[in-house]
Every structure is written in structure tokens, then in C-alpha cells.
Design an enzyme around this catalytic site. Sequence first.
Site, mmCIF file in Angstrom:
data_model
loop_
_atom_site.group_PDB
_atom_site.id
_atom_site.type_symbol
_atom_site.label_atom_id
_atom_site.label_comp_id
_atom_site.label_asym_id
_atom_site.label_seq_id
_atom_site.Cartn_x
_atom_site.Cartn_y
_atom_site.Cartn_z
ATOM 1 N N CYS A 28 -0.116 3.663 10.087
ATOM 2 C CA CYS A 28 -0.099 5.322 9.736
ATOM 3 C C CYS A 28 0.700 5.661 10.537
ATOM 4 O O CYS A 28 -0.162 5.796 11.334
ATOM 5 C CB CYS A 28 -0.738 5.402 8.716
ATOM 6 S SG CYS A 28 -0.170 5.971 7.837
ATOM 7 N N LEU A 88 -0.943 10.230 3.997
ATOM 8 C CA LEU A 88 -2.084 8.877 3.522
ATOM 9 C C LEU A 88 -2.729 10.463 2.508
ATOM 10 O O LEU A 88 -4.250 10.359 2.281
ATOM 11 C CB LEU A 88 -3.604 8.487 4.505
ATOM 12 C CG LEU A 88 -2.834 7.541 5.594
ATOM 13 C CD1 LEU A 88 -3.509 7.279 6.118
ATOM 14 C CD2 LEU A 88 -2.522 6.507 4.087
ATOM 15 N N SER A 102 0.610 -1.118 -0.127
ATOM 16 C CA SER A 102 0.331 -0.014 0.187
ATOM 17 C C SER A 102 0.558 1.038 0.135
ATOM 18 O O SER A 102 1.515 1.992 0.538
ATOM 19 C CB SER A 102 -0.700 -0.181 1.138
ATOM 20 O OG SER A 102 -1.782 1.044 0.932
HETATM 21 C C1 LIG Z 1 6.184 6.659 0.237
HETATM 22 C C2 LIG Z 1 4.998 5.519 1.146
HETATM 23 C C3 LIG Z 1 3.326 5.613 1.270
HETATM 24 C C4 LIG Z 1 3.387 4.860 1.570
HETATM 25 N N1 LIG Z 1 1.117 4.702 2.241
HETATM 26 C C5 LIG Z 1 0.823 3.523 2.628
HETATM 27 C C6 LIG Z 1 -0.387 3.235 2.998
HETATM 28 O O1 LIG Z 1 -0.618 4.339 2.285
HETATM 29 N N2 LIG Z 1 -0.824 2.236 3.770
HETATM 30 C C7 LIG Z 1 -0.277 1.602 4.790
HETATM 31 O O2 LIG Z 1 -1.120 0.590 5.031
HETATM 32 N N3 LIG Z 1 1.167 1.855 4.363
HETATM 33 C C8 LIG Z 1 1.643 2.758 3.464
HETATM 34 N N4 LIG Z 1 3.309 2.422 3.588
HETATM 35 C C9 LIG Z 1 3.938 1.098 3.948
HETATM 36 C C10 LIG Z 1 3.707 0.341 3.087
HETATM 37 O O3 LIG Z 1 3.158 -0.108 2.365
HETATM 38 C C11 LIG Z 1 5.509 -0.915 3.770
HETATM 39 O O4 LIG Z 1 4.269 -0.959 5.000
HETATM 40 C C12 LIG Z 1 6.437 0.112 4.282
HETATM 41 O O5 LIG Z 1 7.174 0.672 3.589
HETATM 42 C C13 LIG Z 1 7.143 -1.191 4.785
HETATM 43 O O6 LIG Z 1 7.616 -2.091 3.182
HETATM 44 P P1 LIG Z 1 9.014 -1.186 1.957
HETATM 45 O O7 LIG Z 1 10.547 -1.429 3.129
HETATM 46 O O8 LIG Z 1 9.070 -2.757 1.682
HETATM 47 O O9 LIG Z 1 8.291 -0.562 1.946
HETATM 48 C C14 LIG Z 1 3.420 3.716 2.287
HETATM 49 C C15 LIG Z 1 5.393 3.452 2.552
HETATM 50 C C16 LIG Z 1 5.510 4.730 1.551
HETATM 51 C C17 LIG Z 1 7.874 4.448 1.644
#
Ligand SMILES: Cc1cc2nc3c(=O)[nH]c(=O)nc-3n(C[C@H](O)[C@H](O)[C@H](O)COP(=O)(O)O)c2cc1C
Lengths: 314, 265
Positions: free
Chosen positions: A131, A74, A22
Site C-alpha cells: 500500500c 487503509l 481489496s
Molecule cells: C480506493 C481504493 C482502495 C484500495 N484499497 C486497498 C487495500 O485496502 N488493500 C490492498 O491491498 N489494495 C487496495 N487497493 C488496490 C486494489 O486492490 C488494486 O490492487 C488496484 O486498485 C489495481 O487494480 P484496479 O486497476 O483494477 O483498480 C485499493 C485501490 C483503490 C482504488
Amino acid sequence: MDVKLGVDVAGMALKNPLIAASGTFGYGVEYESLMDLGLLGGIVSKGLYLEPRLGNPTPRIVETPAGLLNAIGLQGVGVRAFVADVLPRLTKHDTALLVNVCGDTVEEYAEVSRILDGAPGVTGLEINISCPNVKKGGMAFGGDPRMTFEVVDAVRKATRLPVIPKLSPNVGDITIFARACEEAGADALSCVNTLLGLVIDVESRRPRLAFGTGGLSGPAIRPVAVRMTWQAARAVRIPVLGIGGIATANDVLEFLIAGARAVQIGTANFVDPGLYERVLTDLRAYLERHGLTDINQVVGTLEYPGDAERERRG
Amino acid sequence: MARNRDIPLVRREALDGAYVLLTFRHPEIAHEARAGQFVMIKAGISAEPPLRRPFSIMSVAPEREEFTLFLKAIGQGTRRLAAMDVGDLAQCLGPLGQPFVAPPEGSEALMVAGGYGIAPFLMLSRQLQASGGAGRVFYGGRSAGDVQLRSPFEHLGATLVVATEDGSLGVTGRVTAPLEAYLDAAAPKAVLYACGPDAMLHAVASLAERRGLPCQVSLDPWMGCGIGTCLGCVVWIQKPGEARPKYRCACTEGPVFDSRHVVWT
Ligand SMILES: Cc1cc2nc3c(=O)[nH]c(=O)nc-3n(C[C@H](O)[C@H](O)[C@H](O)COP(=O)(O)O)c2cc1C
């Protein structure tokens, strides 16, 4: 030899264990022209509230060693616009569609879930109680086991779709939260959201992000996320989706071996939209090299040393 | 249409200081890019730095399927790119974003650049030359070392006015001074184009507003993805008829915006 990459998570048949996380894949449609979305096991939408949200002031992102600190807050179009405008375009792709559900109140989570329950094409709901970049809701719910239970319970009663709470890593003992979700009727867990962080500009002595703190993601958080996935997976019977810093097949395998049934890929989407093809190829190669025929054979196979071995000296 | 590719470096030309010209092979960018568009690029497939960087496309050679970037190696991402050897692979997505809009018939193009902000104007100047004059370029920097991309404009026949803050080359002072002097002297029917530091963009936009001239600015906020998914690069934009400004992604709705629509903060 043909190896099987399909996994089953909470009644959702995914063609492979790779799901776009997400907030890192937009609403999916942004990537339509860059890749075949049918390559993915699934897509999780950007977080959605009842109403459109503006998000936080800028700067919203800053790079860190092997990571990214963000405080997007968000920003989104709201669930109704998503159902009316985005969903019809997404459903033509052969991949599972999960929607990331947000709320300022328990009632809002339930209402958003109710709207999505009747929307054609939605495979499951991921409940964002983690979040770190909003003042109300978000981590406030995911940081208190009683509130976690309340939100998940309310959503459970509002939908027949699979309910997948997304846990926060910013807690002392994640197993308490994992169990609270399971008791409230969750079908699976997403594990984990971003780690609360702070980057300071020493010249101005102010935070680099306008919001102040932000959520850390990317390879920097992977060991923490693998550890929490491992703890959560041992604490509950429902399947766990591992998330945090995944960019290669090796990373995917770490989470699966730790007990995740599938994984989500976040920040790496920004770095390389071409990674899914490469990771799938490498996963197949790993299975063949180990004489395995099914990716599920890897899940939860961590050989963790017993206490005697961990404490042996010399 | 933008394509993501692992592409080889085909040529590398180090200039003075930390400036360098890098030429890569990428068919879609070479054939389709328009002045003002950019690429998201990163040297190799290493974990560091975590993100790709946005760069304006400086020029294209469609017949060789090549494009060239002009960059200043100041941070980790740019230093890694500048250190690439010919044949090394970079991960590159492009062409991205909205290009500059050409001036209407009978309007002069006045390009105002600060430092590496000159890059997109070489391409714009070349496009304009194909349909008339190569335009007038106001090119500013702190000192002579920051205004190295001069000869290609001279070859095109563009009028080049250089300004340096320390007076080591051209007019002493900010680049907006010779621009203003030209507007005073010639009172041209013109469109302004600006690319460079935020303060310069704002100054050019104010100047354009006072003179009633249209102005397009290329914004350069931190970008995460380049395709509108991370929402990291949003800027306040208010278009005619809108009651209040909206956050818009500089990567997909920009980086080029009509300066009158930008809410300067
Ligand atoms: C720019 C950005 C926006 C994100 N927006 C959301 C979101 O809207 N809802 C959510 O549950 N997680 C959100 N996340 C978290 C990611 O879904 C994920 O859980 C987190 O980045 C860890 O994974 P990664 O290291 O592969 O990025 C966001 C992460 C990033 C970097």
C-alpha cells in the site's frame, strides 16, 4: 458446448477466475443487495489491521485519465470487528473469502494472520506489503526484498491458510520480490497494487490529495500490470493473480495469457457493479470461439517474440 | 432499494448556458426516491471518464417510471451526459443516500440553494406541497444564468426569492442576505435546508446555529462508488453523545446531514 471457468489457486477451488480486489469491494456486504455475490470467484476484503484505523485526511480520491488516484490510507474496522460482525454475514454467500492483511510491524502481520487462521469462512490471506498510502508498513515492506521475506515468513508460520503476498509495482525488478515470497513459503502472488502517483493543482501549487502522493489504479495502469504479471509468473512456480485496470473479458484474457491463474477487479467495481455477469458471458464466448473447453487452457499461452524476431529490421 | 441499470435517456432539454435537464427511465428510482437522494450515473460504457458522477434527483414521474436530473455541464462527466441523445444508454445506480427529513407540523421549510444545488429542492417542495405548503425557496447564483430553475417552483406555489451576486436578477448579493432578512422580519418557526457550494452551506449552518433553528445540509464531496466501499467521500461528523468526530461516508450516511453534526473544516 459447456465451458469450464473454474480455476484452482493454491488449493482454493474458485468457481471462476474473477475476484473482487481489496479496497474496492468494501467488506463484500455493501454489494449484497446489488448483485449475486455467488457470481464471483472470490472476494478480497478491505485491508485490515489489528485495530480500527481512521485513514488519511480528505480529499482522498481524484480522477485521472483512464484512472483513479487514491490515498484512502487503509481506513478500516480492524480484524476483530471483521471476524465478529462481517464474516458471519459473508459466509452465507457461495464464494471464496480472502482477507487483506496489513501491519505496521512484522509482528502485527503475524498476529492478524493468527486471528484469521481460526476464523470460520476465511479461504485465504492476502498480505498487503504494497500500500503506497501509509507511512509505516505497506510499501516499505514490499519495497525491500529482505523485509518482504521477513513478513511472508512470519505470516507463513502463523497460519495454515493459503498465504498470498500482494506485490508492489513500484520496484525496479518484480521478479526479485516474487522469488523472495516463494522462498518464504507463499502459496500464490497478487500482482499488482497501485502505482505511486501525484496530481498537482496548478492554481494552489499543492497536491490534489491531502496525503500528497497516492496510488494510481484503473485502465491507465493495465499495460504496466500485465507486463509485471508476465514477469512474475515466469519467475516463480506458485500461481499469480493478475490485477490492474481490468474492466472487460478482453482485459481478463490479457492477464491469463500473460500467465495469471486468476485475476482481481478493482476500480471497475466503482464504475459498474454489473460487470461480472457481462465479463463471464464474454469469457465463455471467447472460449467457444477459440474451440476451447476450459479457461485454464488459456493461462500462460503468450506467444512472445524471440530476440531475433524482436530485433529484425525491415 | 438501489438498483444498477443501463437506462435510456428519454428527454433532454437544454437551458441557457451549460445547464440541461435530462430525463431517464429507471423504475426503482422513479418509484422509491425521496428528496435529497442521488444517483451515480455515467454516459455510455466508455472508459472515459473513469468514474460515475453523483447527482441529486430533481424530480420523479412514477407513472412513467422516469426521473429527471438538472445539471451544469462543467467537467468531462457532466459534458458527456449533457451531450447524450434521446435513446442513448447511461449506466445508473440509485436511489442512493439519506433523504431530507420533512419539517415537523407547524414548522416552515426554508430551502437555500446555490446554483445547481437547487435540484433536490424541487422534489422536496413537491413532497411538502402534498402535505401542506410547498415552502419558501432562496435561490442564489453568480448571475441570472445560474438561477434558471424558477418556473417549476412558481407552478407549485412555493415562494421563490432569487439573489444574484452581480444583481442581474432578484436581490443583489449572496443568497444568505434575503434569508437573514426574512428570519429577522418573520421570526418563523422553521427548518432550514441547504444545498450548494461548501461556503454557502457553512454560512447557512452558522446562521441556523445563531438562531437556534434546525438545519439540514446536503454535502457534495468527490465520490468514487456511491455505496460506501471506496471510502473516498468521508466527512467529519460528530453526533450527540460521541466523544469525538468520526469519518462517515457522505454517500451512505449522507449526503444530507444535520448541520450541527458536521465538523466544518
Ligand atoms: C480506493 C481504493 C482502495 C484500495 N484499497 C486497498 C487495500 O485496502 N488493500 C490492498 O491491498 N489494495 C487496495 N487497493 C488496490 C486494489 O486492490 C488494486 O490492487 C488496484 O486498485 C489495481 O487494480 P484496479 O486497476 O483494477 O483498480 C485499493 C485501490 C483503490 C482504488
